[in-house]
Write a protein that holds these residues in place. Structure first.
Motif, PDB file in Angstrom:
ATOM      1  N   VAL A  32      12.881  -3.222  -0.319  1.00  0.00           N
ATOM      2  CA  VAL A  32      13.202  -3.997  -0.639  1.00  0.00           C
ATOM      3  C   VAL A  32      11.701  -5.089  -1.210  1.00  0.00           C
ATOM      4  O   VAL A  32      11.197  -4.834  -0.537  1.00  0.00           O
ATOM      5  CB  VAL A  32      14.148  -5.017   0.454  1.00  0.00           C
ATOM      6  CG1 VAL A  32      14.411  -6.803   0.527  1.00  0.00           C
ATOM      7  CG2 VAL A  32      14.470  -4.610   1.401  1.00  0.00           C
ATOM      8  N   GLY A  33      12.334  -5.756  -2.381  1.00  0.00           N
ATOM      9  CA  GLY A  33      11.305  -6.302  -2.997  1.00  0.00           C
ATOM     10  C   GLY A  33      12.229  -7.282  -4.679  1.00  0.00           C
ATOM     11  O   GLY A  33      12.668  -7.058  -4.490  1.00  0.00           O
ATOM     12  N   ALA A  40       8.933  -9.827 -10.206  1.00  0.00           N
ATOM     13  CA  ALA A  40       9.779  -9.022 -10.590  1.00  0.00           C
ATOM     14  C   ALA A  40       8.663  -7.942 -10.751  1.00  0.00           C
ATOM     15  O   ALA A  40       8.781  -6.838 -10.638  1.00  0.00           O
ATOM     16  CB  ALA A  40      10.723  -8.841 -11.381  1.00  0.00           C
ATOM     17  N   HIS A  41       7.590  -8.137 -11.330  1.00  0.00           N
ATOM     18  CA  HIS A  41       6.624  -6.503 -11.393  1.00  0.00           C
ATOM     19  C   HIS A  41       5.977  -6.616 -10.721  1.00  0.00           C
ATOM     20  O   HIS A  41       5.950  -5.411 -10.421  1.00  0.00           O
ATOM     21  CB  HIS A  41       5.412  -7.103 -12.979  1.00  0.00           C
ATOM     22  CG  HIS A  41       5.122  -8.671 -12.256  1.00  0.00           C
ATOM     23  ND1 HIS A  41       5.564  -9.794 -12.195  1.00  0.00           N
ATOM     24  CD2 HIS A  41       3.508  -8.064 -11.974  1.00  0.00           C
ATOM     25  CE1 HIS A  41       4.711 -10.610 -11.793  1.00  0.00           C
ATOM     26  NE2 HIS A  41       3.247 -10.461 -11.605  1.00  0.00           N
ATOM     27  N   ASP A  45       6.733  -2.164  -9.421  1.00  0.00           N
ATOM     28  CA  ASP A  45       5.317  -1.379  -9.149  1.00  0.00           C
ATOM     29  C   ASP A  45       6.031  -0.976  -7.663  1.00  0.00           C
ATOM     30  O   ASP A  45       5.225  -0.235  -7.201  1.00  0.00           O
ATOM     31  CB  ASP A  45       4.151  -2.461  -9.185  1.00  0.00           C
ATOM     32  CG  ASP A  45       3.567  -2.491 -10.752  1.00  0.00           C
ATOM     33  OD1 ASP A  45       4.716  -1.721 -11.397  1.00  0.00           O
ATOM     34  OD2 ASP A  45       2.699  -3.692 -10.958  1.00  0.00           O
ATOM     35  N   ASN A  46       6.410  -1.819  -6.200  1.00  0.00           N
ATOM     36  CA  ASN A  46       6.085  -1.399  -5.973  1.00  0.00           C
ATOM     37  C   ASN A  46       7.243  -0.597  -5.657  1.00  0.00           C
ATOM     38  O   ASN A  46       7.337   0.549  -4.616  1.00  0.00           O
ATOM     39  CB  ASN A  46       6.488  -2.563  -4.241  1.00  0.00           C
ATOM     40  CG  ASN A  46       5.960  -2.076  -2.820  1.00  0.00           C
ATOM     41  OD1 ASN A  46       6.788  -2.297  -1.782  1.00  0.00           O
ATOM     42  ND2 ASN A  46       5.121  -2.663  -2.410  1.00  0.00           N
ATOM     43  N   GLU A  47       7.927  -0.310  -6.040  1.00  0.00           N
ATOM     44  CA  GLU A  47       8.922   0.187  -5.326  1.00  0.00           C
ATOM     45  C   GLU A  47       9.416   1.579  -6.012  1.00  0.00           C
ATOM     46  O   GLU A  47       9.683   2.601  -5.792  1.00  0.00           O
ATOM     47  CB  GLU A  47      10.842  -0.270  -6.369  1.00  0.00           C
ATOM     48  CG  GLU A  47      11.761   0.552  -6.643  1.00  0.00           C
ATOM     49  CD  GLU A  47      13.340  -0.228  -7.192  1.00  0.00           C
ATOM     50  OE1 GLU A  47      13.826   0.790  -7.588  1.00  0.00           O
ATOM     51  OE2 GLU A  47      13.387  -1.315  -7.130  1.00  0.00           O
ATOM     52  N   ASN A  48       8.536   1.743  -7.493  1.00  0.00           N
ATOM     53  CA  ASN A  48       8.604   2.909  -8.040  1.00  0.00           C
ATOM     54  C   ASN A  48       6.823   3.753  -7.067  1.00  0.00           C
ATOM     55  O   ASN A  48       7.006   4.767  -7.338  1.00  0.00           O
ATOM     56  CB  ASN A  48       7.199   2.398  -9.202  1.00  0.00           C
ATOM     57  CG  ASN A  48       8.180   1.593 -11.045  1.00  0.00           C
ATOM     58  OD1 ASN A  48       9.491   2.321 -10.023  1.00  0.00           O
ATOM     59  ND2 ASN A  48       7.717   1.313 -11.653  1.00  0.00           N
ATOM     60  N   VAL A 101      10.280   0.281   3.712  1.00  0.00           N
ATOM     61  CA  VAL A 101       9.013  -0.293   2.721  1.00  0.00           C
ATOM     62  C   VAL A 101       9.096  -1.225   2.086  1.00  0.00           C
ATOM     63  O   VAL A 101      10.253  -1.781   1.251  1.00  0.00           O
ATOM     64  CB  VAL A 101       8.684   0.828   2.118  1.00  0.00           C
ATOM     65  CG1 VAL A 101       7.611   1.336   0.898  1.00  0.00           C
ATOM     66  CG2 VAL A 101       9.412   2.662   1.921  1.00  0.00           C
ATOM     67  N   GLY A 102       8.422  -2.265   2.688  1.00  0.00           N
ATOM     68  CA  GLY A 102       9.013  -4.026   2.793  1.00  0.00           C
ATOM     69  C   GLY A 102       8.962  -4.926   3.951  1.00  0.00           C
ATOM     70  O   GLY A 102       8.639  -4.324   4.761  1.00  0.00           O
ATOM     71  N   HIS A 103       9.330  -5.594   3.135  1.00  0.00           N
ATOM     72  CA  HIS A 103       9.862  -7.138   2.199  1.00  0.00           C
ATOM     73  C   HIS A 103       8.141  -6.744   1.594  1.00  0.00           C
ATOM     74  O   HIS A 103       7.210  -6.928   2.411  1.00  0.00           O
ATOM     75  CB  HIS A 103      10.124  -7.792   2.530  1.00  0.00           C
ATOM     76  CG  HIS A 103      11.743  -7.829   2.923  1.00  0.00           C
ATOM     77  ND1 HIS A 103      12.693  -7.974   2.564  1.00  0.00           N
ATOM     78  CD2 HIS A 103      12.861  -6.952   4.070  1.00  0.00           C
ATOM     79  CE1 HIS A 103      13.950  -7.946   2.789  1.00  0.00           C
ATOM     80  NE2 HIS A 103      13.339  -7.313   4.294  1.00  0.00           N
ATOM     81  N   LEU A 104       8.552  -7.162   0.563  1.00  0.00           N
ATOM     82  CA  LEU A 104       6.974  -6.753  -0.077  1.00  0.00           C
ATOM     83  C   LEU A 104       6.891  -8.803  -0.121  1.00  0.00           C
ATOM     84  O   LEU A 104       7.020  -9.702  -0.482  1.00  0.00           O
ATOM     85  CB  LEU A 104       7.341  -6.994  -1.327  1.00  0.00           C
ATOM     86  CG  LEU A 104       5.912  -7.625  -2.858  1.00  0.00           C
ATOM     87  CD1 LEU A 104       4.829  -6.870  -2.647  1.00  0.00           C
ATOM     88  CD2 LEU A 104       6.314  -7.586  -4.152  1.00  0.00           C
TER      89      LEU A 104
END
Length: 104
Positions: A32-33, A40-41, A45-48, A101-104
């Motif tokens: 989640v981010g 959004a960038h 990046d975190n998701e990638n 993995v997250g939340h950012l």
């Protein structure tokens, strides 16, 4: 960071593998981010990074208890908004992810 993320995803998968002991062992990892909106960038990046770690694990052919494991990433956008973050978290719970993995 990449090394830490790989181990984090692997540890989550191993810790929750007991819940994924069906015929095809699938370990669902949620992310989640903010993949839309002003930051959004950062979320993308975190998701990638999470996606790359999962791709590497799948390429290695990780096994648990002699069964091959396939890791899947379920990504949700929270747009950096707490209300959307709550809804995104609930979606992952409903999808029965094994870790997040997250939340950012």
């Amino acid at each position: 960071m990449k090394f830490k993320l790989n181990w984090s995803v692997a540890a989550i998968g191993l810790a929750f593998a007991g819940t994924a002991m069906a015929q095809d062992m699938v370990v669902k990892i949620g992310h989640v981010g903010p993949t839309s909106g002003a930051i959004a960038h950062l979320g993308k990046d975190n998701e990638n990074g999470a996606r790359m770690a999962i791709d590497e694990l799948n390429a290695k052919g990780v096994t648990i208890g002699g069964k091959k494991v396939k890791f899947e990433l379920l990504a949700e956008d929270d747009a950096g908004d707490p209300k959307q973050g709550t809804a995104a978290a609930q979606k992952l719970v409903d999808s029965k992810v094994n870790g997040v993995v997250g939340h950012l």
